[in-house]
Design an enzyme around this catalytic site. Structure first.
Site, short mmCIF file in Angstrom:
data_model
loop_
_atom_site.label_atom_id
_atom_site.label_comp_id
_atom_site.label_asym_id
_atom_site.label_seq_id
_atom_site.Cartn_x
_atom_site.Cartn_y
_atom_site.Cartn_z
CG ASP A 34 9.91 -42.30 -0.07
OD1 ASP A 34 11.21 -41.96 0.71
OD2 ASP A 34 9.74 -43.24 0.08
CG ASP A 174 8.81 -48.51 -1.03
OD1 ASP A 174 8.71 -47.48 -1.56
OD2 ASP A 174 9.34 -48.42 0.09
C1 DX5 Z 1 5.93 -45.61 1.98
C2 DX5 Z 1 7.29 -45.29 1.28
C3 DX5 Z 1 8.33 -46.19 1.57
C4 DX5 Z 1 8.71 -45.98 3.24
C5 DX5 Z 1 9.61 -47.31 3.45
O1 DX5 Z 1 5.02 -44.84 1.27
O2 DX5 Z 1 6.97 -45.18 -0.45
O3 DX5 Z 1 9.33 -45.69 0.74
O4 DX5 Z 1 9.53 -44.70 3.28
O5 DX5 Z 1 9.93 -47.12 5.01
P1 DX5 Z 1 9.90 -48.46 5.66
O6 DX5 Z 1 11.08 -49.30 5.18
O7 DX5 Z 1 10.40 -48.08 7.20
O8 DX5 Z 1 8.59 -49.24 5.70
#
Ligand code: DX5
Length: 224
Positions: A34, A174
């Site tokens: 990310d 996501d």
């Molecule tokens: C949010 C990120 C996601 C996040 C997901 O901006 O792009 O990939 O890391 O994390 P969880 O699964 O904990 O919501």
């Protein structure tokens, strides 16, 4: 086949290499890095080096989720660092068609991401040219946020449009994906699930957490 993609935003930043290898061993299909610039999203995370350093440690594909603007300024660096898929945001470039072409010219797979308030219609002129659509199911920037149920409609819309066009293309989701929401997004048409906290914060460990996500998704597939 449902794919499970741990996102390293929720990993232990002091042990990223170890944790990447561990989720690979636990059955992850890909790893998402990310990338955040503190401008497109209100957080700053990894740069090119994270991809460079992780690349030799795992065999599974790496996807660089570029939450940066302008997105086109960063494509080449992440491609050369070893990302297999470059995901850019529709909202982060004035020239989405040119950016997708650039990703392909670099020999990489192209993904386009939509924030929760961006309509699927914004993809109508690019949907035939990408290998992945990423529907953000939270507002990007942080892990551990609550799933936004309104996004289910968008997942259904993307899946329906791909079917109308006779296209195979990953429908990735996501944000807030866990054993409860995994079933709902798969039912709506998602086939690639990104999860951060549901995997890296799982007390039962990565293997069980990944299996849990896979089984709840598989369960939906057969109307279980
Ligand atoms: C949010 C990120 C996601 C996040 C997901 O901006 O792009 O990939 O890391 O994390 P969880 O699964 O904990 O919501």
């Amino acid at each position: 086949m449902i794919k499970i993609v741990p996102s390293i935003l929720s990993a232990d930043f002091t042990r990223l290499g170890e944790q990447a290898k561990a989720v690979e061993a636990a059955g992850a299909d890909r790893i998402q890095i990310d990338v955040m610039d503190g401008r497109f999203v209100p957080n700053i995370t990894f740069g090119v080096q994270a991809v460079q350093r992780l690349r030799p440690l795992v065999r599974i594909p790496l996807e660089a989720h570029l939450m940066v603007e302008p997105a086109e300024d960063f494509i080449e660096r992440f491609a050369k660092a070893g990302a297999d898929t470059i995901i850019i945001h529709q909202e982060a470039t004035q020239h989405l068609h040119r950016a997708v072409e650039h990703i392909h010219l670099l020999g990489k797979q192209a993904g386009v991401a939509l924030n929760p308030a961006t309509p699927v219609a914004m993809l109508s002129e690019i949907l035939d040219r990408v290998e992945m659509v990423l529907i953000m199911t939270v507002n990007p920037g942080f892990g551990g946020q609550a799933f936004i149920p309104d996004t289910l409609r968008k997942i259904r819309q993307v899946r329906a449009q791909l079917q109308q066009r006779g296209r195979t293309c990953d429908v990735e989701v996501d944000g807030g994906i866990n054993r409860q929401t995994a079933a709902r997004v798969v039912e709506a048409g998602a086939d690639v699930l990104v999860a951060g906290s549901a995997i890296f914060d799982a007390p039962e460990g990565y293997l069980a957490a990944i299996e849990e996500l896979r089984s709840s998704a598989a369960n939906t597939r057969h109307g279980g």
